[in-house]
Design an enzyme around this catalytic site. Structure first.
Site, short mmCIF file in Angstrom:
data_model
loop_
_atom_site.label_atom_id
_atom_site.label_comp_id
_atom_site.label_asym_id
_atom_site.label_seq_id
_atom_site.Cartn_x
_atom_site.Cartn_y
_atom_site.Cartn_z
N HIS A 89 -2.45 11.19 -0.37
CA HIS A 89 -2.71 10.84 -1.77
C HIS A 89 -4.20 11.01 -1.98
CE1 HIS A 89 -4.23 7.06 -0.05
NE2 HIS A 89 -3.24 7.22 0.81
N ASP A 99 -1.21 0.71 -4.79
CA ASP A 99 -2.49 1.31 -5.17
C ASP A 99 -2.38 2.76 -5.60
OD1 ASP A 99 -1.73 1.80 -2.54
OD2 ASP A 99 -3.75 1.66 -1.71
N HIS A 100 -1.36 3.46 -5.12
CA HIS A 100 -1.20 4.89 -5.41
C HIS A 100 0.16 5.33 -4.89
CE1 HIS A 100 -1.88 5.24 -1.16
NE2 HIS A 100 -3.01 4.58 -1.30
N THR A 109 -7.01 4.32 -1.40
CA THR A 109 -6.77 2.88 -1.23
C THR A 109 -7.88 1.97 -1.75
OG1 THR A 109 -5.32 3.26 0.64
CG2 THR A 109 -6.38 1.09 0.53
N ASP A 155 0.83 -1.21 0.00
CA ASP A 155 0.00 0.00 0.00
C ASP A 155 0.87 1.27 0.00
OD1 ASP A 155 -1.88 2.10 0.66
OD2 ASP A 155 -3.24 0.52 1.31
N ASP A 213 2.43 2.85 3.06
CA ASP A 213 1.41 3.91 3.13
C ASP A 213 1.39 4.59 4.50
OD1 ASP A 213 -1.15 5.18 1.95
OD2 ASP A 213 -1.83 4.37 3.87
N HIS A 269 2.21 8.60 5.29
CA HIS A 269 1.30 9.60 5.87
C HIS A 269 1.94 10.26 7.08
CE1 HIS A 269 -2.42 8.94 3.64
NE2 HIS A 269 -2.26 7.63 3.77
P1 AMP Z 1 -5.93 5.31 3.00
O1 AMP Z 1 -6.75 6.12 3.92
O2 AMP Z 1 -6.46 5.42 1.58
O3 AMP Z 1 -4.50 5.60 3.11
O4 AMP Z 1 -6.18 3.80 3.44
C1 AMP Z 1 -5.16 2.95 3.92
C2 AMP Z 1 -5.68 2.11 5.04
O5 AMP Z 1 -6.71 1.24 4.62
C3 AMP Z 1 -4.63 1.16 5.59
O6 AMP Z 1 -3.81 1.79 6.54
C4 AMP Z 1 -5.44 0.05 6.20
O7 AMP Z 1 -5.53 0.18 7.60
C5 AMP Z 1 -6.83 0.22 5.59
N1 AMP Z 1 -7.24 -1.04 4.99
C6 AMP Z 1 -6.59 -1.74 4.05
N2 AMP Z 1 -7.25 -2.87 3.71
C7 AMP Z 1 -8.36 -2.90 4.48
C8 AMP Z 1 -9.46 -3.80 4.61
N3 AMP Z 1 -9.53 -4.92 3.86
N4 AMP Z 1 -10.44 -3.49 5.50
C9 AMP Z 1 -10.37 -2.36 6.22
N5 AMP Z 1 -9.37 -1.47 6.15
C10 AMP Z 1 -8.36 -1.71 5.29
ZN ZN Z 2 -3.44 2.97 -0.14
ZN ZN Z 3 -2.96 6.18 2.55
#
Ligand code: AMP
Ligand code: ZN
Ligand code: ZN
Length: 413
Positions: free
Chosen positions: A351, A245-246, A78, A42, A198, A202
């Protein structure tokens, strides 16, 4: 008493038998069906590996394929992108248009923390594990956004509820254990997910020492996976694709857009904040709010639903909100109240921005019998990975927004 002395001929026969058995223990007795492991790091920006020591990714590039970058779909978040990777659909077509989605008819919200990720109603597309299960293959996910929900009546044969704290090495061990299953129960599509780099990107910023160290940690897990495949003599049987993913970019408290400088926050419901604000004006307020925001800030683009430029592929879905505001790279949208009560906001990195910014580009590596060795690909869109995976698994893809044309040059056949 019976004579138990073993004659030399019998001795040689037994030794030969034993050594044949031990070879058979190492090499699977029956042929492996096409098998693919899809791995996600990630938030691994396209250029992080150049700044880190990543022997496993280097091995993938040397013995397989490396792309100059993987172009994210909008918004570069994500859940939208993990679903695009496994469906080949833009978020407006697979339904996971953000990490936060609001259904105004039923007054329900999809967020990562509220259990909604388990509900079928939010998922419109057909992830590769569903395509595979539909066509009689078994699949296994050691986490993947969307993999815990029943989609189109199917789930992976083996899957696990998301647990952020589940040790990385145990995830790899389970994936290898799935490969050790007898042919009758062994999955052909497997996924493996890591939430780094990831999280560190952050917290400490893109390309920070911590984010690079986090990438090195997940690269070690990839090394164990590749080693495990080699120990089983399966390197000519099992394909591995590693994606992210990004990307990630830096933020600062000096580059902030205060929405409440332009509109009355009580006139709207904010479904999602930044860098893609999903704004739901109260009845009768759409035009007033839109006009107030439209040219308000030089680093914010504002569109009505249906008028979002075509390149974003972000109009055609019931839960896209009436007004979408998108901030430029490095810029954060917020309110004075939130900003003042959160002295550490925004985080050092994030992101979600327009995928045309290079900082949003992700990674793509692939290795295994399906792929040519030591070849590269120019940057390509992540909508094209689904067709590639279906080709490798020898299954019929569902309709999607990608094409095999983009990647077929790196395939053996
Ligand atoms: P973002 O806010 O876009 O950076 O999302 C990243 C977060 O998504 C990661 O730190 C994970 O904790 C969460 N994540 C990833 N896969 C899952 C999943 N299958 N179910 C719930 N949360 C998830
Ligand atoms: Zn991500
Ligand atoms: Zn993130």
């Amino acid at each position: 008493m019976r004579d138990t002395k073993i004659t030399p001929v019998l001795f040689i026969f037994i030794i030969t038998l034993l050594s044949t058995c031990s070879i058979h223990r190492q090499i699977p007795q029956e042929d492996f069906k096409p098998t693919l492991i899809l791995v996600s790091f990630d938030g691994c920006r396209y250029d992080y590996p150049n700044m880190a020591t990543t022997p496993a990714l280097d091995e993938m590039a040397a013995e397989g394929v490396k792309a100059d970058g993987l172009k994210t779909s909008f918004p570069s978040k994500t859940f939208p992108n993990h679903l695009t990777i496994v469906t080949g659909l833009y978020p407006e077509h697979h339904g996971i248009i953000a990490n936060r989605i609001y259904d105004d008819v039923n007054d329900e919200t999809y967020t990562l923390g509220n259990g909604a990720v388990l509900e079928s109603k939010w998922y419109q597309g057909e992830p590769v594990w569903v395509t595979a299960e539909r066509q009689g293959l078994r699949t296994a996910t050691f986490f993947w956004p969307g993999s815990e929900a029943e989609i189109g009546g199917y789930r992976p044969t083996y899957y696990k509820a998301y647990d952020n704290d589940f040790p990385y090495n145990k995830r790899v061990e389970q994936v290898l254990a799935w490969l050790d299953m007898p042919e009758a129960t062994r999955p052909q599509f497997l996924s493996l997910y890591f939430d780094e780099p990831d999280h560190s990107g952050h917290e400490f910023g893109p390309a920070s020492t911590e984010a690079i160290a986090a990438l090195e940690r997940v690269d070690k897990q990839l090394a164990s996976l590749l080693d495990g495949i080699e120990e089983r003599h399966l390197e000519d049987k099992v394909n591995v694709i590693v994606v992210s993913d990004h990307g990630m970019t830096s933020l600062s408290r000096d580059s902030v857009i205060f929405l409440d400088d332009y509109i009355n926050m009580s006139d709207i419901k904010m479904v999602d904040y930044s860098p893609v604000a999903a704004i739901r004006p109260n009845p009768g307020k759409l035009e007033e709010v839109y006009q107030a925001l439209k040219d308000a800030h030089p680093h914010m683009k504002v569109f009505k639903k249906g008028e979002v430029p075509e390149k974003y592929h972000y109009n055609d879905y019931k839960f896209i909100q009436p007004i979408i505001a998108i901030s430029d790279l490095h810029w954060t949208m917020t309110t004075h109240d939130f900003f003042n009560s959160h002295p550490n906001y925004p985080s050092k990195g994030t992101h979600g921005f327009d995928p045309d910014y290079q900082d949003m580009n992700a990674i793509f590596y692939a290795k295994g019998p399906a792929f040519k060795k030591g070849v590269s690909l120019p940057v390509f869109r992540n909508t094209n990975i689904y067709e590639l995976m279906c080709h490798i698994l020898e299954i019929q893809p569902a309709p999607n927004d990608g094409s095999l044309e983009v990647t077929k040059g790196v395939l053996e056949k």
